[in-house]
Scaffold this motif. Structure first.
Motif, PDB file in Angstrom:
ATOM      1  N   TRP A 158       0.459  -1.037  -0.298  1.00  0.00           N
ATOM      2  CA  TRP A 158       0.288  -0.072   0.151  1.00  0.00           C
ATOM      3  C   TRP A 158       0.821   0.757   0.658  1.00  0.00           C
ATOM      4  CZ3 TRP A 158      -0.278   3.638   3.835  1.00  0.00           C
ATOM      5  CH2 TRP A 158       0.512   3.733   4.987  1.00  0.00           C
ATOM      6  N   LYS A 159       1.750   1.591   0.940  1.00  0.00           N
ATOM      7  CA  LYS A 159       3.200   2.414   0.481  1.00  0.00           C
ATOM      8  C   LYS A 159       3.167   2.584  -0.469  1.00  0.00           C
ATOM      9  CE  LYS A 159       5.474   0.619   4.399  1.00  0.00           C
ATOM     10  NZ  LYS A 159       4.434  -0.215   4.371  1.00  0.00           N
ATOM     11  N   GLN A 160       3.486   1.657  -1.137  1.00  0.00           N
ATOM     12  CA  GLN A 160       4.198   2.323  -3.042  1.00  0.00           C
ATOM     13  C   GLN A 160       2.979   2.505  -3.973  1.00  0.00           C
ATOM     14  OE1 GLN A 160       5.840  -2.287  -2.532  1.00  0.00           O
ATOM     15  NE2 GLN A 160       8.080  -1.252  -2.526  1.00  0.00           N
ATOM     16  N   LEU A 206       2.246   6.820  -2.754  1.00  0.00           N
ATOM     17  CA  LEU A 206       3.469   7.549  -2.901  1.00  0.00           C
ATOM     18  C   LEU A 206       3.406   7.275  -4.938  1.00  0.00           C
ATOM     19  CD1 LEU A 206       6.381   8.414  -2.812  1.00  0.00           C
ATOM     20  CD2 LEU A 206       7.374   6.466  -3.187  1.00  0.00           C
ATOM     21  N   PHE A 249      -3.125  -3.107   6.762  1.00  0.00           N
ATOM     22  CA  PHE A 249      -1.837  -2.470   6.619  1.00  0.00           C
ATOM     23  C   PHE A 249      -0.631  -3.911   6.385  1.00  0.00           C
ATOM     24  CE2 PHE A 249      -4.548   1.156   9.009  1.00  0.00           C
ATOM     25  CZ  PHE A 249      -4.061   2.023   7.592  1.00  0.00           C
ATOM     26  N   PHE A 253      -5.246   6.066  -1.631  1.00  0.00           N
ATOM     27  CA  PHE A 253      -4.928   5.365  -0.344  1.00  0.00           C
ATOM     28  C   PHE A 253      -5.961   4.291   0.248  1.00  0.00           C
ATOM     29  CE2 PHE A 253      -5.620   5.085   4.387  1.00  0.00           C
ATOM     30  CZ  PHE A 253      -4.864   4.174   4.676  1.00  0.00           C
TER      31      PHE A 253
END
Length: 508
Positions: free
Chosen positions: A82-84, A87, A233, A297
């Motif tokens: 999820w972070k990649q 971003l 997450f 997100f």
């Protein structure tokens, strides 16, 4: 016809107001002739009424849609965490906002749509080249979004009617009821576009908050299924942060930019109704990167949850919503998908090509006729094939779109901001004996810059699953950066070619 100004300059036909906006001078006749019609003429200042909220709502309505959802969830499906994914999408939308604001400036200042704006750089006739390219891309997008909307109707009706609907006989690989749903959604959009731009503005105003609430409801539902937010997450990246991620990052970033590279060209179609430059600048800056990042997100969280609950990342929200046993929840989710898809498809994929096709033959093709042509071509493109695979959707379709349209953006920005310093002559944009006629209505320098930039941007790209292989394998390394290559190459080459022809004494 040579590139010269008329021997007897016409009297001033435009006035500049204190806030910088320009319109046809009071009492001066509106442009006429073969390159003008009611839809392509400048919007009078008193009808440029869109506020910051209208532009923000437009972007919220367009960003919060199923294709945006699959944009982010598709990155999860190809291995990012999820972070990649967030971003990548956040950075892409900050980058694409820059050309969006630069090309959007001409809208509130002059009240002109994209194909008329393009006449300043490509020539009055030559503007049909970028306009048709943009229109055909919009046809593809219209088809994809219409397929998504039809899919939502298909599942919604299936829950209400039962297996007799969902298990109907197949035609061309899909149930005939799916094709019927596709046709119903297609017809619904035709009705909306025929009611005009004011109807679109009102629709966007209420659709935007409705869709955002629907996305949060879907996140809450998936967290309940997963046993809390923790599993959402905790889904790990299949790529890590090493070479495997960075190898995927560049083409993914270009694909994300390519998603809105369409609007970075034709945003004047909307900003021409802007009350001021401040309204379009703040409206877009507040509406685009923030809402796209938030929606990204939400979508990656829900997709990560599907991986935890079902053992696989389900990137299509319609397919995911269909897994619920709660009829009320399903109905709400699918109605949200319908509203979201209508919102983006009418605004982003019907308005622009309607103007673009009208520009081909202004006397014969009206805004509504152009919109109908888009609807027909959107079906002929076979959108179900483009949408069937996240790899082809993100890296082939979006990569090719971004590369080609980035090339056009480079030329428009170079011409409007560097050569003309944002000064245009409204009457000459419609006149075959004016400063934008060039040679026979074409500025061949813009055509050369577009061609070279386009070849470098997409010549080495993979066209799978459409066709196997790359047209020019030697350019494969450039394909991962297609949008940037196209924009940079065309901008520099256009400026060089225009400089070599000497200072144009007809430049405003």
């Amino acid at each position: 016809m040579t590139d010269t100004a008329p021997t007897a300059p016409p009297p001033t036909t435009q006035v500049t107001l204190a806030d910088g906006r320009v319109e046809i001078a009071p009492g001066a006749p509106a442009p006429t002739g073969p390159y003008a019609n009611e839809d392509l003429l400048p919007v009078p200042v008193d009808k440029r009424t869109w506020t910051t909220y209208n532009f923000s709502a437009l972007w919220v309505g367009m960003a919060h849609n199923t294709a945006s959802w699959t944009l982010a969830s598709g990155l999860i499906a190809v291995g990012m965490d999820w972070k990649q994914a967030v971003l990548t999408i956040a950075l892409a939308n900050v980058i694409v906002l820059i050309p969006m604001l630069l090309t959007g400036h001409a809208g509130p200042k002059y009240g002109i749509p994209f194909p008329v704006f393009a006449r300043a750089s490509f020539g009055i006739r030559g503007a049909n080249l970028p306009a048709v390219v943009r229109a055909l891309v919009a046809c593809g997008w219209f088809g994809i979004q219409t397929w998504i909307g039809g899919e939502a109707i298909y599942f919604l009706a299936g829950k209400l009617i039962g297996t007799g609907w969902t298990d109907a006989a197949k035609v061309g690989g899909y149930a005939w009821t799916m094709w019927l749903s596709f046709a119903i959604f297609w017809a619904l959009q035709v009705v909306i576009i025929y009611r005009g731009m004011e109807t679109i503005r009102r629709f966007e105003n209420w659709a935007a908050p409705f869709v955002l609430v629907g996305a949060f409801v879907m996140l809450w539902w998936m967290s309940e299924k997963a046993g809390g937010f923790g599993p959402l997450f905790d889904q790990p990246s299949k790529l890590g942060w090493g070479p495997d991620f960075w190898k995927l990052f560049a083409p993914a970033l270009m694909g994300m930019i390519g998603f809105w590279s369409t609007l970075s060209l034709n945003i004047p179609d909307f900003t021409r109704y802007g009350k001021s430059q401040k309204a379009q600048t703040w409206g877009q800056a507040l509406g685009l990167p923030t809402t796209m990042t938030l929606f990204a997100f939400l979508s990656v969280m829900v997709t990560s949850g599907s991986q935890a609950v079902y053992g696989e990342a389900i990137w299509d929200p319609v397919q995911l919503a269909a897994k619920t046993d709660n009829t009320v929840g399903l109905l709400f989710a699918l109605v949200t998908v319908l509203v979201a898809t209508l919102s983006v498809n009418v605004a982003a994929n019907l308005v622009s090509p309607a103007f673009d096709f009208s520009n081909i033959a202004p006397r014969r093709i009206s805004f509504r006729a152009g919109a109908l042509a888009t609807c027909v071509l959107g079906v002929l493109i076979c959108p179900w094939k483009l949408y069937s695979d996240p790899q082809g959707y993100i890296f082939t379709w979006l990569g090719l779109v971004g590369g080609l349209l980035g090339t056009v953006a480079g030329i428009l920005i170079a011409d409007y901001w560097i050569l003309r310093r944002s000064r245009l002559d409204l009457a000459d944009l419609y006149r075959p004996d004016g400063r934008y006629w060039y040679e026979g209505g074409w500025n061949w320098r813009a055509v050369v810059a577009f061609t070279v930039g386009g070849v470098l941007a997409v010549g080495g790209a993979s066209f799978k699953p459409l066709i196997d292989g790359r047209p020019i394998p030697a350019l494969a390394d450039l394909a991962d950066y297609g949008w940037a290559v196209g924009l940079g190459t065309s901008m520099v080459l256009y400026l060089l070619l225009m400089a070599l022809r000497g200072r144009d004494r007809t430049v405003v």
